[in-house]
Write a protein that holds these residues in place. Structure first.
Motif, PDB file in Angstrom:
ATOM      1  N   VAL A   1    -109.049  27.809 -57.566  1.00 55.65           N
ATOM      2  CA  VAL A   1    -109.951  26.787 -58.115  1.00 55.65           C
ATOM      3  C   VAL A   1    -109.495  26.368 -59.509  1.00 55.65           C
ATOM      4  N   GLY A   2    -109.029  27.337 -60.301  1.00 57.66           N
ATOM      5  CA  GLY A   2    -108.541  27.013 -61.641  1.00 57.66           C
ATOM      6  C   GLY A   2    -107.327  26.096 -61.606  1.00 57.66           C
ATOM      7  N   ALA A   3    -106.416  26.359 -60.669  1.00 62.87           N
ATOM      8  CA  ALA A   3    -105.240  25.494 -60.542  1.00 62.87           C
ATOM      9  C   ALA A   3    -105.653  24.075 -60.170  1.00 62.87           C
ATOM     10  N   VAL A   4    -106.639  23.956 -59.279  1.00 58.49           N
ATOM     11  CA  VAL A   4    -107.095  22.633 -58.846  1.00 58.49           C
ATOM     12  C   VAL A   4    -107.769  21.890 -59.995  1.00 58.49           C
ATOM     13  N   GLU A   5    -108.702  22.557 -60.695  1.00 56.93           N
ATOM     14  CA  GLU A   5    -109.509  21.865 -61.699  1.00 56.93           C
ATOM     15  C   GLU A   5    -108.771  21.662 -63.017  1.00 56.93           C
ATOM     16  N   SER A   6    -107.890  22.607 -63.383  1.00 49.85           N
ATOM     17  CA  SER A   6    -107.250  22.526 -64.698  1.00 49.85           C
ATOM     18  C   SER A   6    -105.886  21.848 -64.671  1.00 49.85           C
ATOM     19  N   VAL A   7    -105.206  21.885 -63.521  1.00 51.09           N
ATOM     20  CA  VAL A   7    -103.841  21.363 -63.457  1.00 51.09           C
ATOM     21  C   VAL A   7    -103.744  20.191 -62.481  1.00 51.09           C
ATOM     22  N   TYR A   8    -104.027  20.448 -61.210  1.00 41.57           N
ATOM     23  CA  TYR A   8    -103.810  19.418 -60.202  1.00 41.57           C
ATOM     24  C   TYR A   8    -104.772  18.246 -60.350  1.00 41.57           C
ATOM     25  N   GLY A   9    -106.031  18.527 -60.654  1.00 41.68           N
ATOM     26  CA  GLY A   9    -107.010  17.455 -60.777  1.00 41.68           C
ATOM     27  C   GLY A   9    -106.636  16.425 -61.827  1.00 41.68           C
ATOM     28  N   PRO A  10    -106.377  16.845 -63.097  1.00 45.86           N
ATOM     29  CA  PRO A  10    -105.967  15.857 -64.105  1.00 45.86           C
ATOM     30  C   PRO A  10    -104.692  15.092 -63.746  1.00 45.86           C
ATOM     31  N   VAL A  11    -103.730  15.795 -63.089  1.00 46.96           N
ATOM     32  CA  VAL A  11    -102.483  15.127 -62.715  1.00 46.96           C
ATOM     33  C   VAL A  11    -102.738  14.070 -61.643  1.00 46.96           C
ATOM     34  N   VAL A  12    -103.524  14.434 -60.623  1.00 42.99           N
ATOM     35  CA  VAL A  12    -103.856  13.457 -59.578  1.00 42.99           C
ATOM     36  C   VAL A  12    -104.629  12.286 -60.167  1.00 42.99           C
ATOM     37  N   ALA A  13    -105.555  12.581 -61.086  1.00 43.93           N
ATOM     38  CA  ALA A  13    -106.337  11.510 -61.712  1.00 43.93           C
ATOM     39  C   ALA A  13    -105.436  10.546 -62.474  1.00 43.93           C
ATOM     40  N   LYS A  14    -104.426  11.064 -63.142  1.00 38.27           N
ATOM     41  CA  LYS A  14    -103.524  10.205 -63.904  1.00 38.27           C
ATOM     42  C   LYS A  14    -102.613   9.391 -62.988  1.00 38.27           C
ATOM     43  N   GLU A  15    -102.162  10.002 -61.873  1.00 36.56           N
ATOM     44  CA  GLU A  15    -101.200   9.334 -60.999  1.00 36.56           C
ATOM     45  C   GLU A  15    -101.858   8.379 -60.009  1.00 36.56           C
ATOM     46  N   ARG A  16    -103.051   8.731 -59.492  1.00 34.27           N
ATOM     47  CA  ARG A  16    -103.619   7.979 -58.379  1.00 34.27           C
ATOM     48  C   ARG A  16    -104.962   7.322 -58.692  1.00 34.27           C
TER      49      ARG A  16
ATOM     50  N   LEU B   1    -117.958  26.238 -50.063  1.00 34.93           N
ATOM     51  CA  LEU B   1    -117.841  24.877 -50.615  1.00 34.93           C
ATOM     52  C   LEU B   1    -116.868  24.796 -51.785  1.00 34.93           C
ATOM     53  N   PHE B   2    -116.388  25.941 -52.284  1.00 36.52           N
ATOM     54  CA  PHE B   2    -115.503  25.921 -53.451  1.00 36.52           C
ATOM     55  C   PHE B   2    -114.200  25.165 -53.177  1.00 36.52           C
ATOM     56  N   GLY B   3    -113.719  25.196 -51.935  1.00 41.18           N
ATOM     57  CA  GLY B   3    -112.426  24.589 -51.624  1.00 41.18           C
ATOM     58  C   GLY B   3    -112.484  23.122 -51.254  1.00 41.18           C
ATOM     59  N   VAL B   4    -113.689  22.530 -51.226  1.00 44.33           N
ATOM     60  CA  VAL B   4    -113.819  21.133 -50.796  1.00 44.33           C
ATOM     61  C   VAL B   4    -113.103  20.162 -51.741  1.00 44.33           C
ATOM     62  N   PRO B   5    -113.174  20.324 -53.081  1.00 43.08           N
ATOM     63  CA  PRO B   5    -112.423  19.394 -53.949  1.00 43.08           C
ATOM     64  C   PRO B   5    -110.922  19.406 -53.691  1.00 43.08           C
TER      65      PRO B   5
ATOM     66  N   ALA C   1    -106.133  16.651 -51.835  1.00 43.07           N
ATOM     67  CA  ALA C   1    -104.969  16.701 -50.943  1.00 43.07           C
ATOM     68  C   ALA C   1    -104.889  15.476 -50.053  1.00 43.07           C
ATOM     69  N   MET C   2    -106.057  14.937 -49.662  1.00 46.26           N
ATOM     70  CA  MET C   2    -106.087  13.769 -48.777  1.00 46.26           C
ATOM     71  C   MET C   2    -106.058  12.452 -49.546  1.00 46.26           C
ATOM     72  N   ALA C   3    -105.817  12.533 -50.873  1.00 41.63           N
ATOM     73  CA  ALA C   3    -105.774  11.328 -51.716  1.00 41.63           C
ATOM     74  C   ALA C   3    -107.040  10.495 -51.550  1.00 41.63           C
ATOM     75  N   ALA C   4    -108.190  11.186 -51.565  1.00 43.08           N
ATOM     76  CA  ALA C   4    -109.468  10.507 -51.364  1.00 43.08           C
ATOM     77  C   ALA C   4    -109.780   9.612 -52.558  1.00 43.08           C
TER      78      ALA C   4
ATOM     79  N   LEU D   1    -112.213   7.789 -55.480  1.00 46.03           N
ATOM     80  CA  LEU D   1    -113.104   8.440 -56.435  1.00 46.03           C
ATOM     81  C   LEU D   1    -114.481   8.778 -55.856  1.00 46.03           C
ATOM     82  N   PRO D   2    -115.156   7.899 -55.082  1.00 44.43           N
ATOM     83  CA  PRO D   2    -116.475   8.278 -54.556  1.00 44.43           C
ATOM     84  C   PRO D   2    -116.427   9.524 -53.664  1.00 44.43           C
ATOM     85  N   VAL D   3    -115.381   9.626 -52.836  1.00 37.26           N
ATOM     86  CA  VAL D   3    -115.256  10.803 -51.959  1.00 37.26           C
ATOM     87  C   VAL D   3    -114.947  12.049 -52.790  1.00 37.26           C
ATOM     88  N   LEU D   4    -114.079  11.911 -53.783  1.00 34.98           N
ATOM     89  CA  LEU D   4    -113.775  13.042 -54.661  1.00 34.98           C
ATOM     90  C   LEU D   4    -115.031  13.496 -55.401  1.00 34.98           C
TER      91      LEU D   4
END
Length: 433
Positions: free
Chosen positions: A249-264, A307-311, A316-319, A321-324
């Motif tokens: 969860v930390g990898a998703v919220e602290s690393v992958y999330g900001p990167v995906v937000a910036k790229e997509r 439910l922790f893994g839903v984000p 991963a599915m490039a959802a 913003l509303p779905v995210l």
């Protein structure tokens, strides 16, 4: 003979209506208020730190290193923090930790605002923040667990978590908006101010006697806390589950999330909105948990962990913003369902004089793999691709949630009612089909 008229009975004043929050002690109210204030800054600080690294040209791997630098001293110092919190007055430990964290964040903010923040400085100051949290967390949890009577525990912990989590909404949204509008330095400065205000509030907490008798060695206290922790299978099984889960969860919220937000997506603003949706899930579910008191506290709590893994799935599915945001909302629901039931279990099962040490081992185990997991988040994305790494995090989260239900004590641990004897076992003999 004329009878005298009977006098009417004087109407009695109605009994005073009990105050709605009569169970909330002064310490509970102060600690909740201070937690809300410090949470406003803390919710935005990870967003600001990640975008400070990215703004300096840092890579995904460097974002992971800075986040891991905060977690490593937390893991190393938590048991020391737990022993100190059971040895010293807890409010003194919290005030000192808040002051230290506030000063370290102020220095970090000054460097970022001045445009001179180098990677090694971000690493060192993030580590300082982690050290402050390691000293603060066991004392804070021990204080809040002891501040309310057991019969009101579920209600109190729900209210506390609602306040704590409501600050996630404002803090995440404000942090994302300020990062996008004026840069991450001002968000870090706000975090420093919030820490200092929280320290001032906690200074007025009513003093408690140190739970541990003077003259005992810290090593002996740590051994006693470990025996208490290790003797409860339901406790260490869930903590073992969270050691891997928190890393994902930390990898998703602290690393992958900001990167995906910036790229997509739309960058810091959209990631802040997604984190705010997470906060809404936390608060809305807190309202539910004020009244809902399930009998099987850990069984119900672990359904929230699914439910922790839903984000991670949504990212991963490039959802869009509303779905995210919906996925983050569901994650917040799961966190509150688990968190309230977990706090009830700790207060019900752990002796008061052991609270902080057992909570320290809980935090230590839960965070033990987080620095490694977050530090490896960048290399994992380079190897598997960003989507592949997110799918791996989601799958691991779901498998761990299912695996922990194989432990009978997790399925059976039951809430004690007012009629239960304190010595009565909290686990029921028959497993749930």
């Amino acid at each position: 003979m004329q009878s005298r008229p009977q006098s009417r009975p004087q109407s009695q004043p109605p009994p005073p209506h009990p105050r709605r929050f009569a169970w909330a002690s002064r310490n509970f109210r102060i600690q909740t208020a201070a937690t809300v204030i410090s949470g406003l800054g803390n919710a935005g600080a990870p967003i600001a730190t990640a975008f400070a690294v990215i703004g300096n040209g840092g890579s995904t791997t460097e974002v992971g290193y800075v986040t891991a630098a905060r977690l490593l001293p937390t893991v190393l110092l938590l048991v020391i923090g737990g022993a100190l919190a059971d040895r010293l007055p807890r409010h003194h430990v919290m005030v000192a930790a808040n002051l230290f964290s506030g000063l370290s964040q102020a220095v970090l903010a000054a460097l970022v605002l001045g445009g001179h923040a180098q990677l090694w400085q971000l690493l060192v100051l993030s580590a300082a923040g982690g050290a402050g949290y390691a000293l603060y967390a066991p004392a804070a949890e021990g204080m809040i667990l002891k501040s309310v009577p057991q019969e009101h525990a579920a209600r109190a912990f729900s209210v506390f978590r609602m306040g704590q989590n409501a600050s996630q909404i404002g803090g995440a949204a404000l942090g994302g908006a300020l990062t996008a509008a004026v840069g991450p330095g001002w968000v870090l400065a706000l975090d420093a101010v919030c820490f200092l205000i929280a320290a001032a509030l906690r200074f007025f907490l009513e003093a408690e006697a140190a739970p541990v008798a003077a003259g005992t060695s810290m090593l002996r206290e740590l051994r006693e806390g470990w025996r208490e922790f290790a003797s409860r299978r339901w406790l260490w099984v869930v903590v073992l589950q969270f050691s891997v889960l928190v890393a994902c969860v930390g990898a998703v919220e602290s690393v992958y999330g900001p990167v995906v937000a910036k790229e997509r997506l739309g960058g810091a603003r959209d990631w802040g909105l997604a984190m705010a949706a997470y906060g809404v899930g936390l608060v809305v579910t807190g309202l539910l948990m004020v009244r809902w008191q399930p009998r099987r506290i850990l069984l119900v709590g672990n359904w929230g962990v699914f439910l922790f893994g839903v984000p991670a799935l949504a990212l991963a599915m490039a959802a869009p913003l509303p779905v995210l945001a919906a996925a983050m909302f569901l994650s917040g629901v799961g966190v509150t369902v688990f968190g309230v039931n977990w706090m009830v279990a700790l207060q019900q099962e752990i002796p008061a004089e052991m609270f902080s040490r057992v909570c320290a081992y809980d935090h230590l185990g839960s965070l033990s793999l987080a620095p490694l997991g977050i530090a490896l988040a960048g290399p994992a994305a380079d190897t598997l691709g960003l989507s592949g790494a997110l799918w791996a995090c989601a799958l691991i989260s779901l498998l761990l949630s299912a695996a922990v239900l194989l432990e009978p004590e997790v399925r059976r641990l039951a809430r004690r009612t007012a009629t239960d004897s304190p010595a009565a076992p909290a686990t029921e003999p028959a497993p749930i089909p």
